[in-house]
Design a protein around this motif. Structure first.
Motif, PDB file in Angstrom:
ATOM      1  N   THR A 266       0.823  -1.213   0.000  1.00 36.00           N
ATOM      2  CA  THR A 266       0.000   0.000   0.000  1.00 36.00           C
ATOM      3  C   THR A 266       0.856   1.262   0.000  1.00 36.00           C
ATOM      4  O   THR A 266       0.519   2.250  -0.662  1.00 36.00           O
ATOM      5  N   ARG A 267       2.000   1.239   0.713  1.00 39.06           N
ATOM      6  CA  ARG A 267       2.830   2.456   0.721  1.00 39.06           C
ATOM      7  C   ARG A 267       3.480   2.687  -0.644  1.00 39.06           C
ATOM      8  O   ARG A 267       3.660   3.839  -1.051  1.00 39.06           O
ATOM      9  N   HIS A 268       3.798   1.619  -1.361  1.00 40.25           N
ATOM     10  CA  HIS A 268       4.365   1.813  -2.689  1.00 40.25           C
ATOM     11  C   HIS A 268       3.303   2.244  -3.698  1.00 40.25           C
ATOM     12  O   HIS A 268       3.604   2.988  -4.641  1.00 40.25           O
ATOM     13  N   ALA A 269       2.082   1.793  -3.506  1.00 42.99           N
ATOM     14  CA  ALA A 269       1.003   2.282  -4.365  1.00 42.99           C
ATOM     15  C   ALA A 269       0.824   3.778  -4.179  1.00 42.99           C
ATOM     16  O   ALA A 269       0.701   4.540  -5.161  1.00 42.99           O
ATOM     17  N   ALA A 270       0.847   4.245  -2.928  1.00 43.22           N
ATOM     18  CA  ALA A 270       0.712   5.677  -2.661  1.00 43.22           C
ATOM     19  C   ALA A 270       1.898   6.451  -3.218  1.00 43.22           C
ATOM     20  O   ALA A 270       1.747   7.546  -3.779  1.00 43.22           O
ATOM     21  N   PHE A 271       3.086   5.860  -3.106  1.00 41.40           N
ATOM     22  CA  PHE A 271       4.296   6.543  -3.581  1.00 41.40           C
ATOM     23  C   PHE A 271       4.259   6.710  -5.093  1.00 41.40           C
ATOM     24  O   PHE A 271       4.541   7.800  -5.616  1.00 41.40           O
ATOM     25  N   LEU A 272       3.925   5.639  -5.806  1.00 37.12           N
ATOM     26  CA  LEU A 272       3.868   5.737  -7.261  1.00 37.12           C
ATOM     27  C   LEU A 272       2.848   6.780  -7.698  1.00 37.12           C
ATOM     28  O   LEU A 272       3.096   7.573  -8.612  1.00 37.12           O
ATOM     29  N   ARG A 288      -3.456   0.521 -16.281  1.00 34.92           N
ATOM     30  CA  ARG A 288      -2.625   1.470 -15.546  1.00 34.92           C
ATOM     31  C   ARG A 288      -1.350   0.798 -15.035  1.00 34.92           C
ATOM     32  O   ARG A 288      -1.215  -0.413 -15.091  1.00 34.92           O
ATOM     33  N   PRO A 289      -0.409   1.598 -14.507  1.00 34.13           N
ATOM     34  CA  PRO A 289       0.794   0.992 -13.933  1.00 34.13           C
ATOM     35  C   PRO A 289       0.459  -0.039 -12.862  1.00 34.13           C
ATOM     36  O   PRO A 289      -0.566   0.042 -12.191  1.00 34.13           O
ATOM     37  N   VAL A 290       1.381  -1.002 -12.697  1.00 33.70           N
ATOM     38  CA  VAL A 290       1.128  -2.174 -11.872  1.00 33.70           C
ATOM     39  C   VAL A 290       1.944  -2.124 -10.586  1.00 33.70           C
ATOM     40  O   VAL A 290       3.149  -1.821 -10.616  1.00 33.70           O
ATOM     41  N   ILE A 291       1.304  -2.432  -9.477  1.00 38.82           N
ATOM     42  CA  ILE A 291       1.999  -2.773  -8.242  1.00 38.82           C
ATOM     43  C   ILE A 291       1.966  -4.288  -8.159  1.00 38.82           C
ATOM     44  O   ILE A 291       0.893  -4.888  -8.024  1.00 38.82           O
ATOM     45  N   MET A 543       9.687  -2.629 -15.048  1.00 38.01           N
ATOM     46  CA  MET A 543       9.304  -2.642 -13.634  1.00 38.01           C
ATOM     47  C   MET A 543      10.466  -2.138 -12.789  1.00 38.01           C
ATOM     48  O   MET A 543      11.632  -2.452 -13.057  1.00 38.01           O
ATOM     49  N   LEU A 544      10.153  -1.386 -11.758  1.00 37.97           N
ATOM     50  CA  LEU A 544      11.142  -0.916 -10.798  1.00 37.97           C
ATOM     51  C   LEU A 544      11.234  -1.908  -9.650  1.00 37.97           C
ATOM     52  O   LEU A 544      10.256  -2.598  -9.334  1.00 37.97           O
ATOM     53  N   GLY A 545      12.413  -1.969  -8.998  1.00 39.79           N
ATOM     54  CA  GLY A 545      12.599  -2.980  -7.965  1.00 39.79           C
ATOM     55  C   GLY A 545      13.145  -2.472  -6.649  1.00 39.79           C
ATOM     56  O   GLY A 545      13.356  -3.262  -5.726  1.00 39.79           O
ATOM     57  N   ASP A 546      13.382  -1.182  -6.513  1.00 39.09           N
ATOM     58  CA  ASP A 546      13.903  -0.636  -5.261  1.00 39.09           C
ATOM     59  C   ASP A 546      12.782  -0.383  -4.263  1.00 39.09           C
ATOM     60  O   ASP A 546      11.608  -0.274  -4.633  1.00 39.09           O
ATOM     61  N   ASP A 547      13.164  -0.250  -2.980  1.00 44.58           N
ATOM     62  CA  ASP A 547      12.242   0.320  -2.000  1.00 44.58           C
ATOM     63  C   ASP A 547      12.260   1.824  -2.253  1.00 44.58           C
ATOM     64  O   ASP A 547      13.183   2.537  -1.858  1.00 44.58           O
ATOM     65  N   LEU A 548      11.256   2.308  -2.945  1.00 47.21           N
ATOM     66  CA  LEU A 548      11.283   3.670  -3.467  1.00 47.21           C
ATOM     67  C   LEU A 548      11.279   4.716  -2.361  1.00 47.21           C
ATOM     68  O   LEU A 548      11.869   5.795  -2.517  1.00 47.21           O
ATOM     69  N   GLU A 549      10.630   4.419  -1.230  1.00 46.05           N
ATOM     70  CA  GLU A 549      10.563   5.401  -0.141  1.00 46.05           C
ATOM     71  C   GLU A 549      11.926   5.657   0.489  1.00 46.05           C
ATOM     72  O   GLU A 549      12.182   6.755   0.980  1.00 46.05           O
ATOM     73  N   THR A 550      12.785   4.658   0.515  1.00 44.35           N
ATOM     74  CA  THR A 550      14.085   4.802   1.176  1.00 44.35           C
ATOM     75  C   THR A 550      15.210   5.105   0.195  1.00 44.35           C
ATOM     76  O   THR A 550      16.360   5.238   0.608  1.00 44.35           O
ATOM     77  N   LEU A 551      14.904   5.214  -1.063  1.00 46.41           N
ATOM     78  CA  LEU A 551      15.925   5.460  -2.074  1.00 46.41           C
ATOM     79  C   LEU A 551      16.402   6.912  -1.990  1.00 46.41           C
ATOM     80  O   LEU A 551      15.585   7.831  -1.904  1.00 46.41           O
ATOM     81  N   PRO A 552      17.716   7.161  -2.004  1.00 45.25           N
ATOM     82  CA  PRO A 552      18.205   8.549  -1.989  1.00 45.25           C
ATOM     83  C   PRO A 552      17.633   9.352  -3.150  1.00 45.25           C
ATOM     84  O   PRO A 552      17.349   8.815  -4.221  1.00 45.25           O
ATOM     85  N   ALA A 553      17.479  10.656  -2.929  1.00 48.98           N
ATOM     86  CA  ALA A 553      16.812  11.512  -3.908  1.00 48.98           C
ATOM     87  C   ALA A 553      17.505  11.481  -5.265  1.00 48.98           C
ATOM     88  O   ALA A 553      16.845  11.480  -6.315  1.00 48.98           O
ATOM     89  N   ASP A 554      18.858  11.447  -5.260  1.00 49.69           N
ATOM     90  CA  ASP A 554      19.548  11.459  -6.547  1.00 49.69           C
ATOM     91  C   ASP A 554      19.321  10.163  -7.318  1.00 49.69           C
ATOM     92  O   ASP A 554      19.275  10.158  -8.555  1.00 49.69           O
ATOM     93  N   ARG A 555      19.156   9.031  -6.591  1.00 49.33           N
ATOM     94  CA  ARG A 555      18.880   7.760  -7.260  1.00 49.33           C
ATOM     95  C   ARG A 555      17.428   7.696  -7.746  1.00 49.33           C
ATOM     96  O   ARG A 555      17.148   7.184  -8.831  1.00 49.33           O
ATOM     97  N   LEU A 556      16.515   8.226  -6.945  1.00 52.37           N
ATOM     98  CA  LEU A 556      15.115   8.267  -7.371  1.00 52.37           C
ATOM     99  C   LEU A 556      14.969   9.103  -8.641  1.00 52.37           C
ATOM    100  O   LEU A 556      14.176   8.771  -9.533  1.00 52.37           O
ATOM    101  N   ALA A 557      15.773  10.160  -8.744  1.00 53.47           N
ATOM    102  CA  ALA A 557      15.711  11.013  -9.930  1.00 53.47           C
ATOM    103  C   ALA A 557      16.075  10.233 -11.196  1.00 53.47           C
ATOM    104  O   ALA A 557      15.543  10.506 -12.278  1.00 53.47           O
TER     105      ALA A 557
END
Length: 683
Positions: A266-272, A288-291, A543-557
């Protein structure tokens, strides 16, 4: 024949009955059809029909038992080029040629090897076998042998060429051995390998018969276009399916592994939905995009077969789907639908549903480190079980299914229907699943992805298929997820398989190279860009595979770069001179890392734009001169744009003519858009 060139000379066919091979050259018989081989195969009659197709020839063999006693069928050899004056001629310099090595299933090795066995004299011999597809290329000349449908058998091609194994002083221009065989599916082995084909023992009753799977032989002087043409023909013959969009989204496996929970989804759905608008773009058809919830949601640990949510999904799967749908996203789920853990309730209650080994005990998959049995898709109760399971999950709200470890259902073993081969059994099980989530007669709204799957047998029964091994290894400590194991060697393996199998995309199914990740510190920023670029230019699922919430901002970019994400779902980029960079010492193992891959990969779009990815796969910085003629098919003046720039639309590097000099750091990529410019470059 190909024009005035004799490509195949003095070939034969054979069938194996009651443990003995019967070749078409031994006891030939007349036949009314002018382009057919007909021969006596012991007590049976065999016929091989040669049918003109796509500028090549299709070979399909038929066996008939006219006697009064049953026969035991063991296998086909629809093509035998071996012995005497038999030969295969591909170009004029086979000692310079390379061959495609295609593994049996998704995770198996795929790559380009030297044809000449003399090249690695004294070292490990180059692999000289390929499943489903064989391609030998000498410069621009290419010979392809392609099974058109894998309805009943597993097809493997074998060959041999050694420049010194002949009489005389000149180098031999003929390839003396090329054989196509159709047997039972191989048993897997530990260490990510497929074993040898299993010999079949099918009873052929009196006054009945059987036919081989058809094989297309094709020759062309247009390089890899011949390979693409053969695979397109195979897709048409096998009924390949397409889906209105190429899925993109996020997968839980690599960062969360078996420790995944309801809150992670659920947190990754909200993040995406909130933080990745570049990815969350509804396709024209509304998919739509997939979780995607991967392994770990069933009773712990990995009690496959007991497909009910564990205590970490306390509100249930339907409620989870409802919460994800509120973010305007699709929800996907992972299953290994035919594998059954030995300690599962299903295995305890329904031992009669399982494939049996030769001694009558439930077959254990030799590939895995713990005991898993395999469901028998021909058993009526298993069919009912699959129907109810997948209809229920579809009703819960899942519209994306990742079906894993599919090779197991194709094992040759004792099953409810003894007349069915492993390939047939796998296909019948997949058909039940497909129809359960996409009811016949209605629009197909649910995407099926095959993984760990024999590549040709799944065509027509799935929309997409993995074409390589895992790109990382999830890690756990005390039941909790920790940082995954990643590294550039696995990215090299990912790129190698994609290079060899990119021709499968859209012809057989949408390819899936696995996830893109930007994890730190396991990957440098340059290495993350390489991984993301390979995935974005694969043409397939992203498909992305990281824990997106904890990924550093420069990597998320990096994962949010709209210029790169805009390439997803387009045509696959092809390495330039793919067959000119064979792996001389590679082992046929997924984790084998190539010493080098072609640096330039090119995609040419319908609007005249060329996308060029220039990779440095090595451990040292390298200069590179990009020749526009190689990238675009013609020299001239082009506007060059750097797509890995953070500027929307990319950073324009200027108008250049004919060439561009680049310097690439180790393990890096330059991603360039090239568009023809009317004005010449100015100094």
């Amino acid at each position: 024949m190909a024009g005035d060139r004799t490509v195949v000379r003095h070939a034969a066919c054979a069938v194996k009955l009651n443990g003995e091979w019967f070749a078409s050259t031994t006891t030939p018989l007349p036949h009314p059809e002018p382009v057919a081989l007909h021969w006596q195969a012991g007590p049976a009659l065999a016929t091989a029909r040669l049918i003109s197709h796509e500028g090549g020839v299709v070979i399909e063999c038929e066996l008939n038992n006219p006697g009064e006693a049953p026969l035991t069928f063991n296998g086909w050899r629809p093509v035998i080029i071996e012995g005497g004056s038999a030969a295969l001629r591909v170009g004029d310099e086979p000692w310079r040629a390379s061959a495609l090595i295609n593994g049996y299933q998704s995770w198996d090795y795929a790559g380009i090897h030297p044809l000449d066995a003399a090249i690695t004299e004294g070292d490990r011999k180059p692999t000289a076998a390929s499943w489903w597809t064989a391609a030998i290329c000498d410069g621009e000349a290419m010979f392809v042998a392609q099974v058109l449908r894998a309805s009943r058998f597993a097809t493997v091609f074998r060959w041999h060429y050694h420049r010194d194994e002949h009489a005389g002083d000149s180098l031999p221009t003929d390839i003396p051995l090329f054989v196509a065989e159709q047997h039972g599916s191989p048993l897997s082995e530990p260490e990510q390998r497929s074993g040898l084909p299993q010999e079949l023992r099918l009873e052929v009753q009196p006054q009945t018969g059987l036919v081989s799977d058809p094989i297309l032989l094709l020759y062309g002087e247009d390089g890899t276009a011949t390979l693409r043409k053969a695979l397109t023909a195979a897709g048409h013959a096998a009924g390949a399916r397409s889906f209105p969009t190429v899925p993109r989204g996020w997968c839980s496996w690599y960062h969360l592994g078996l420790a995944v929970t309801e809150s992670d989804i659920t947190r990754h759905a909200a993040f995406l939905a909130k933080r990745m608008p570049e990815l969350v773009k509804t396709s024209a058809n509304g998919f739509r995009p997939v979780i995607q919830l991967d392994d770990g949601w069933m009773p712990r640990w990995q009690r496959w077969g007991d497909w009910v949510a564990n205590e970490f999904f306390a509100t249930g799967l339907h409620a989870l789907a409802t919460r994800v749908h509120r973010h305007r996203l699709e929800l996907g789920i992972w299953l290994a639908p035919f594998h059954v853990a030995a300690d599962s309730k299903l295995a305890e209650a329904h031992a009669d549903w399982l494939l049996k080994a030769g001694d009558g005990t439930p077959l254990v998959d030799p590939r895995l480190s713990r005991a898993y049995h395999i469901l028998d898709p021909t058993h009526p109760q298993v069919q009912k079980f699959l129907d109810e399971l997948f209809r229920g999950l579809r009703k819960d709200g899942f519209t994306y299914f990742k079906l894993d470890f599919l090779y197991g259902a194709a094992y040759e073993a004792s099953r409810h229907d003894p007349e069915v081969t492993g390939t047939q059994a796998l296909r019948s099980g997949l058909k039940r699943i497909f129809d359960a989530v996409n009811p016949p007669g209605k629009p197909e709204q649910t995407f099926l992805l095959a993984c760990g799957a024999p590549l040709m047998p799944v065509v027509g029964l799935v929309h997409g298929a993995r074409t390589g091994g895992d790109v990382g290894i999830p890690q756990m400590e005390n039941g909790k997820a920790t940082a995954p194991q990643l590294g550039f060697p696995l990215i090299l393996s990912m790129a190698r398989n994609q290079a060899a199998r990119l021709f499968l995309d859209r012809s057989l199914f949408a390819v899936d190279v696995d996830v893109a990740m930007a994890a730190a510190p396991q990957l440098t920023p340059d290495e993350a860009q390489v991984m993301i670029t390979v995935a974005a230019l694969s043409g397939g699922i992203f498909m992305l595979g990281d824990d997106l919430e904890t990924l550093p901002a420069d990597r998320l970019a990096l994962l949010r770069n709209p210029n790169v994400l805009g390439l997803v779902g387009g045509p696959a980029a092809e390495p330039v001179h793919l067959f000119s960079a064979p792996e001389r010492e590679a082992h046929d193992h997924w984790f084998a890392s190539p010493q080098e891959l072609p640096p330039l990969w090119v995609r040419r779009d319908a609007d005249g734009t060329t996308i060029a990815a220039v990779y440095n796969w090595s451990d040292a910085a390298k200069p590179y001169r990009l020749h526009f003629g190689e990238a675009t098919g013609a020299g001239g003046t082009f506007t060059i744009t750097d797509l890995w720039s953070t500027r929307r639309g990319g950073r324009v590097l200027g108008v250049k003519t004919d060439t561009l000099r680049l310097t690439l750091p180790p393990h890096s990529v330059r991603l360039l858009k090239m568009k023809s410019a009317a004005a010449p470059a100015r100094s």
